[in-house]
Each structure stands twice: as structure tokens, then as C-alpha cells.
Design a protein around this motif. Structure first.
Motif: not given
Length: 269
Positions: A224-229, A256-262
Motif C-alpha cells: 500500500t502506497l501513499p494515496g491508498d494506491r 522503496a521503504a520510505g514510500d510504503i505505508t503497509h
């Protein structure tokens, strides 16, 4: 289990049995966050490279994205270390939390070989599906230093756990001394950091061992990426920067680790 029944960390033993690059080792009874404490020292102009700070109780422990975490006094190894980055390109810094996980698994294999610990990319140590430890790396300003924090559940009971997904060494039948285990982790971590610094990034042994310990590679995941993508597919490999490669059936997506939410199994909503 009450704190009175849990043995305190032995700072003298830590200082006697932990090798370079760790130059200063301190244990405090309580603090908000060991990561925040070392970041504050760096912000004040201190050289924190080689510094180790452990606490018996962390009241404001943090995970990625500011997620809070707390555990009963003396039930964890809660510590942060300062790592100098001179000579290592910034695009290789992402390997620090990954190599920390490898060092933890290395140390656990010696201290409690019956506990089958593995690594969930990018920052968790698991036993099965239970979270045994979390790792948080933060860049210290203004100098090029990184603080790496670790919270490892040693004697935490299921009743004490703040999250039902948490587990501990005790829950898996391992009776370990926290001081001895902390020494093992710090020495394994020092060796891995030395090789990372010498190679200017991930050395061949680190990449091989990370792949061997990974519980993520080869599985179906949902990132899961920012913006729920969301990116759904097979986690196929780690690239030279420590980023996860996911094959979604059409293309390979680099995360990248910094871009991922879950990051969860693909069948998890």
C-alpha cells in the motif's frame, strides 16, 4: 510477569563484551524514545557514531510512520545506535535497517536456535506471522549520521502485548538473558556495518544472507502506497539499494521503504 522478576540489563557486561565500532554504551531506566534521544544529541552537534543507548522502559516508542509502541519494563531489548555514513553513498543507506534485521537473526540463531526467526521487508523480524522485533532508521540532522532503533520482545507475555500480532522469545519457549542477547546483536550488527561501510553499500554476503532470511521474497504481497494506491504481485527480489521488486504480472514495480505505508500478504484486505 512483573518487572521485579525480570533481570536488569548489565551495563558493565555490555561495555566489556561488545566490540568496535561501539564506543559508548549507556543504559537508562526510562526514556521516551531512544531514537529521539540520539537524534537530539546529533541536532545539538554531538558525534553519535558508535554510540549505543538502551533503556529498560520506553514510554513513547515509535515505529515507521509514527506508529506508537510500548512494552512492559525489562520485557524488551529497546535500543538505538548511531552510525556514521562517511564514504557510503546516500542511495545505499536504505540497507541499514535491512542489515540490522540480518544481524538480529544472526544473533538469535546463536542465542535461541529453536526459534525460527525471519525477516519481513523492510523492517520487521517475525516468527511465523508474529512480530518479534521492529526496526526504525532515521537520518540525523545536520550531520550525515543515522540512528537505527530496535525493539525486540524478549519476555513480553501475550497479556502485556499492545498488539495481538506481537510475539516474544518467551512465548516461543526461549529463556534468554537480555544482556547476553544484546551483546550478540551489537557484535553482529557491528560486523555487518563494517562490511557495509567497506563495500560502500550492500556486500555480497549481506545480499545473500538477507535473501536467505527473507520471509517476503517469493510470496504474494500487497504493497500500500501513499494515496491508498496498491501494488499486488509476487515479491521477487531486493535490488542493490535495498528496494523491493514486485512482479504484478505485467511489469516489475520497484518499491522503496520510505514510500510504503503497509506490506501485507496479497490475500489480506
Amino acid at each position: 510477569m512483573s518487572p521485579e522478576l525480570r533481570t536488569a540489563l548489565d551495563v558493565a557486561a555490555l561495555r566489556s563484551n561488545v566490540a568496535a565500532p561501539w564506543q559508548r554504551i549507556d543504559v537508562v531506566a526510562e526514556t521516551g524514545s531512544t531514537n529521539a534521544d540520539l537524534l537530539a544529541r546529533a541536532a545539538a552537534g554531538a558525534d553519535i557514531a558508535g554510540t549505543v543507548l538502551l533503556t529498560e522502559f520506553q514510554s513513547s516508542g515509535r515505529g515507521r510512520h509514527g506508529r506508537s509502541w510500548s512494552a512492559a519494563p525489562r520485557s524488551q531489548i529497546a535500543m538505538s545506535v548511531g552510525v556514521g555514513t562517511q564514504g557510503v553513498p546516500t542511495d545505499a543507506w536504505g540497507w541499514l535497517p535491512l542489515l540490522t534485521g540480518v544481524a538480529v537473526v544472526d544473533a538469535l540463531a546463536v542465542a535461541c536456535p529453536a526459534v525460527p526467526a525471519g525477516l519481513k521487508w523492510p523492517n520487521d523480524v517475525l516468527v511465523g506471522t508474529g512480530k518479534l522485533a521492529g526496526i526504525l532508521a532515521e537520518v540525523a540532522a545536520p550531520s550525515p549520521q543515522i540512528v537505527v532503533g530496535l525493539g525486540l520482545n524478549v519476555s513480553l507475555t501475550s497479556q502485556e502485548a499492545p498488539d495481538p500480532r506481537a510475539t516474544s522469545l518467551t512465548q516461543h519457549g526461549a529463556d534468554v538473558d537480555r544482556t547476553e542477547l544484546a551483546c550478540g546483536i551489537l557484535n553482529a550488527l557491528g560486523t555487518r556495518i563494517g562490511a557495509w561501510r567497506a563495500a560502500g553499500g550492500a556486500d555480497e554476503a549481506l545480499v545473500r544472507d538477507y535473501r536467505a532470511h527473507s520471509l517476503t521474497l517469493g510470496t504474494e504481497v500487497r504493497a500500500t502506497l501513499p494515496g491508498d494506491r496498491a501494488v499486488v504481485g509476487t515479491a521477487t527480489d531486493i535490488d542493490r539499494f535495498g528496494r523491493l521488486l514486485i512482479d504484478d504480472g505485467t511489469t516489475t514495480v520497484t518499491v522503496a521503504a520510505g514510500d510504503i505505508t503497509h506490506l501485507r500478504p496479497a490475500d489480506t484486505a
